[in-house]
Design an enzyme around this catalytic site. Structure first.
Site, PDB file in Angstrom:
ATOM      1  CG  ASP A  12     -10.761 118.549  76.528  1.00 37.88           C
ATOM      2  OD1 ASP A  12     -11.090 117.834  75.565  1.00 37.88           O
ATOM      3  OD2 ASP A  12     -11.293 118.456  77.653  1.00 37.88           O
ATOM      4  CG  ASN A  60      -6.745 111.876  70.990  1.00 36.40           C
ATOM      5  OD1 ASN A  60      -5.905 112.763  71.088  1.00 36.40           O
ATOM      6  ND2 ASN A  60      -7.869 111.917  71.698  1.00 36.40           N
TER       7      ASN A  60
HETATM    8  C1  IPE Z   1      -8.515 118.736  71.545  1.00 36.99           C
HETATM    9  O1  IPE Z   1      -9.878 118.772  71.381  1.00 36.99           O
HETATM   10  C2  IPE Z   1      -7.765 118.307  70.315  1.00 36.99           C
HETATM   11  C3  IPE Z   1      -7.188 116.967  70.427  1.00 36.99           C
HETATM   12  C4  IPE Z   1      -6.875 116.393  71.541  1.00 36.99           C
HETATM   13  C5  IPE Z   1      -6.966 116.208  69.217  1.00 36.99           C
HETATM   14  P1  IPE Z   1     -10.789 117.493  71.442  1.00 36.99           P
HETATM   15  O2  IPE Z   1     -10.613 116.733  70.182  1.00 36.99           O
HETATM   16  O3  IPE Z   1     -10.538 116.706  72.687  1.00 36.99           O
HETATM   17  O4  IPE Z   1     -12.231 118.103  71.446  1.00 36.99           O
HETATM   18  P2  IPE Z   1     -13.483 117.655  72.306  1.00 36.99           P
HETATM   19  O5  IPE Z   1     -13.045 117.620  73.742  1.00 36.99           O
HETATM   20  O6  IPE Z   1     -13.902 116.300  71.825  1.00 36.99           O
HETATM   21  O7  IPE Z   1     -14.509 118.696  72.031  1.00 36.99           O
HETATM   22 MG    MG Z   2     -11.586 116.250  74.467  1.00 38.79          MG
END
Ligand code: IPE
Ligand code: MG
Length: 143
Positions: A12, A60
């Protein structure tokens, strides 16, 4: 063996980190690979048998298309680039999550790497791809 049998990490903050560095969210994802490498190295050193990395969650898919494409490209390239190192270090790759929605070439790469590494014994690296832990909990409650 370590008394810690299994470590699971929800990655994260990579996107925010990239922006904070005055670059982009994708820059943060790219540099996130270094964090994956150091966690993996440390886990092997500490003799932790299982490491699970939440790599791409079902949530995601709501991200912009360019970011989704970038993430899958990063996964695709990293798996290919690191295959030799993965084998050399006795890492067994396993994937959890629903494969159906993943790009076809990634499905093939996963199959290939799983076959190549299934005998490896140093550590099992579970990559959670299109994995929804909420869904798993809901299904477990139905049983
Ligand atoms: C982690 O970082 C990577 C993935 C889960 C793909 P994030 O993409 O969740 O980054 P933030 O939390 O939006 O900054
Ligand atoms: Mg995140």
């Amino acid at each position: 063996m370590n008394s810690l049998n299994h470590v699971a990490i929800i990655m994260d903050g990579n996107g925010r980190w990239g922006l904070k560095k005055k670059k982009s969210r994708n820059y943060g994802h790219l540099k996130g690979i270094r964090a994956v490498e150091s966690v993996l190295k440390a886990s092997i050193k500490k003799k932790i048998p299982f490491l699970t990395l939440y790599t791409f969650s079902t949530e995601n898919w709501q991200r912009p298309e360019n970011e989704i494409n970038f993430l899958f490209d990063l996964i695709r390239k990293s798996l290919k680039k690191k295959l030799k190192t993965i084998t050399k270090h006795g890492i067994k790759i396993n994937v959890i999550g629903k494969k159906s929605r993943l790009p076809n070439d990634i499905k093939r790469t996963i199959k290939f790497i799983k076959n190549k590494t299934f005998k490896n014994k140093k550590i099992t690296l579970n990559l959670a791809l299109n994995y929804g832990s909420k869904e798993e909990i809901v299904n477990a409650c139905k049983k």
